[in-house]
Design an enzyme around this catalytic site. Structure first.
Site, PDB file in Angstrom:
ATOM      1  N   CYS A   1     -63.329 -33.946  22.993  1.00  0.00           N
ATOM      2  CA  CYS A   1     -63.261 -35.492  22.387  1.00  0.00           C
ATOM      3  C   CYS A   1     -64.463 -35.819  21.664  1.00  0.00           C
ATOM      4  O   CYS A   1     -65.386 -36.380  22.432  1.00  0.00           O
ATOM      5  CB  CYS A   1     -62.801 -36.145  23.609  1.00  0.00           C
ATOM      6  SG  CYS A   1     -62.724 -38.024  23.128  1.00  0.00           S
TER       7      CYS A   1
ATOM      8  N   CYS B   1     -65.389 -39.651  22.397  1.00  0.00           N
ATOM      9  CA  CYS B   1     -65.970 -39.897  23.470  1.00  0.00           C
ATOM     10  C   CYS B   1     -67.387 -39.255  23.703  1.00  0.00           C
ATOM     11  O   CYS B   1     -68.131 -40.109  24.372  1.00  0.00           O
ATOM     12  CB  CYS B   1     -65.273 -39.063  24.778  1.00  0.00           C
ATOM     13  SG  CYS B   1     -63.580 -38.968  24.844  1.00  0.00           S
ATOM     14  N   ASP B   2     -67.560 -38.068  23.223  1.00  0.00           N
ATOM     15  CA  ASP B   2     -69.043 -37.562  23.489  1.00  0.00           C
ATOM     16  C   ASP B   2     -69.634 -37.078  22.277  1.00  0.00           C
ATOM     17  O   ASP B   2     -71.190 -36.779  22.415  1.00  0.00           O
ATOM     18  CB  ASP B   2     -68.709 -36.086  24.141  1.00  0.00           C
ATOM     19  CG  ASP B   2     -67.898 -36.349  25.301  1.00  0.00           C
ATOM     20  OD1 ASP B   2     -68.169 -37.103  26.102  1.00  0.00           O
ATOM     21  OD2 ASP B   2     -67.068 -35.095  25.505  1.00  0.00           O
TER      22      ASP B   2
END
Ligand code: FAD
Ligand code: NAP
Length: 354
Positions: A168, A171-172
């Site tokens: 992701c 997200c990261d």
């Protein structure tokens, strides 16, 4: 064939549904403190399919309950710009999903933060068990559990998951400011993630197992024009390499699919974007699946082989897998559930009259 199946879930994340929501309908015989809920239509999943089904089922006065699952809002919450949702030239994925949730709530859907861990479709009312401990029973169920990211399945990928290996980018990506990143895959997700990661990375290498991408041409155009992105064709990732203490990624080894030659690419972040598999664990041994786990529905319908069980969105669609097609199937599922409930109620009234 077992009637229901347990699926592995993360540790309990949600408070009990009955502690959060008030004014619930209780199954006759239950006490006010019980964790049993009955609804005409239970919707499992909160992606575009689930929320659209909720809007239609609510407007049909079916008072549906929607259980959100581990990813409220579904896959679109893991992306940034969505540019093909009709009516919005560009909309952020998480914003779109918040608007869908608000819409479903506004028309009367009860939305519950819980994960269904088992589902018994062997008899009606159907029974779903929540990770919270709540037991949900329903006359009809709309399965909209969507899909989850696929992984390569190599041991080193597993070892570094959460320590440099991710599926992701939204997200990261932020963790890799000024660092080199490798993305694997050749579809829309891989290309979008590679583009997005250039916001943080000094360089992004896209590794693909063939020499052509399957992503949309408009995205390919952007990819090839981006000076921070390099492509490595005809290679598959064979190993993620890194440090032990602390655990962290230092690079990946990629093998040429024709020559077998190994290339080592240094990177601190490795993003796997090789597609998604349907989240059909709850029903895999109760409903027919095909093409790697997609739930089979009747032609031009969301009905499954079990009357009263409908499936919509990425859970059943191995071809289009788009937000708009998922939403369309959510609409179909709710309309079909409405017809099913009406027939059920008509049958019950006729029996009572005899
Ligand atoms: P999902 O969105 O997958 O939602 C599934 C829902 O089910 C989740 O809420 C989850 O929590 C819930 N769930 C799962 N298991 C359980 C359980 N046991 N109990 C309760 N709930 C459960 N499509 C586009 O059209 N345009 C785009 O720009 C686009 N960009 C994308 C970018 C990325 C990075 C990705 C991954 C996908 C993108 N897609 C895009 C595809 C799109 O996101 C999907 O087609 C769509 O989200 C599918 O909707 P769905 O409702 O079927 O399922
Ligand atoms: P996808 O379209 O299925 O593409 C997966 C890619 O990963 C393919 O290029 C595939 O290679 C590669 N791959 C698969 N298994 C692999 C393995 N084991 N090792 C190496 N590579 C592997 O998946 P996706 O990109 O996640 O997209 C899923 C769906 O969501 C699609 O329908 C897509 O259109 C949609 N989506 C849409 C948007 C958008 O509209 N902007 C954005 C993201 C996703 P091959 O090409 O060789 O098969």
């Amino acid at each position: 064939m077992p009637a229901s199946r347990q699926i592995a879930t993360p540790p309990t994340l949600f408070v009990r549904a009955t502690e959060v929501y008030i004014g619930q309908t209780l199954v006759p015989g239950d006490t006010a403190m019980s964790d049993k809920r009955h609804t005409k239509v239970l919707i499992i999943g909160s992606g575009p399919a689930g929320y659209t089904a909720a809007v239609y089922a609510s407007r049909a006065m079916l008072e549906p309950i929607l259980v959100q699952g581990i990813e409220p809002g579904g896959q679109l919450t893991t992306t940034t710009e969505v540019e093909n949702w009709p009516g919005d030239t560009e909309v952020q994925g998480p914003d779109l999903m918040m608007r869908m949730e608000a819409h479903a709530k506004a028309v009367g859907t009860e939305i519950i933060g819980d994960i269904i861990t088992s589902l018994d479709l062997s008899k009606r009312p159907f029974t779903a068990t929540g990770d919270s401990g709540t037991i949900y029973t329903c006359d009809a169920v709309i399965l909209a559990t969507g899909a989850r990211a696929k992984w390569l399945g190599i041991p080193s990928e597993e070892k570094f998951k959460g320590f440099g290996v991710s599926a992701c980018a939204t997200c990261d990506g932020f963790f890799y400011r000024g660092q080199e990143i490798v993305v694997v895959g050749g579809g829309n997700t891989a290309v979008e993630e590679a583009l997005f990661l250039t916001n943080f990375a000094s360089k992004v290498t896209l590794v693909h197992r063939r020499d052509t991408l399957r992503s949309e041409k408009i995205l390919q155009d952007r990819l090839f024009k981006n000076p921070k992105i390099e492509t490595l064709w005809d290679h598959e990732i064979v190993e993620v390499i890194g440090t032990e203490d602390p655990l962290g990624v230092e690079g990946v080894r990629a093998k040429h699919v024709k020559t077998g030659e190994i290339t080592e690419i240094p990177c601190k972040g490795f993003f796997v974007a090789i597609g998604h598999a349907p989240a059909s664990e709850l029903v895999a041994d109760q409903l027919e699946t095909h093409m790697g786990g997609y739930v089979v529905t009747k032609p031009d319908s969301t009905a499954t082989a079990i009357p009263g069980v409908f499936a919509a969105g990425d859970l059943t669609d191995h071809i289009y897998r788009q937000a708009v097609t998922s939403a369309g199937m959510g609409c179909m599922a709710a309309l079909e559930a409405e017809k099913f409930i009406a027939e059920l109620e008509a049958g019950a009234s006729a029996e009572a009259a005899e």
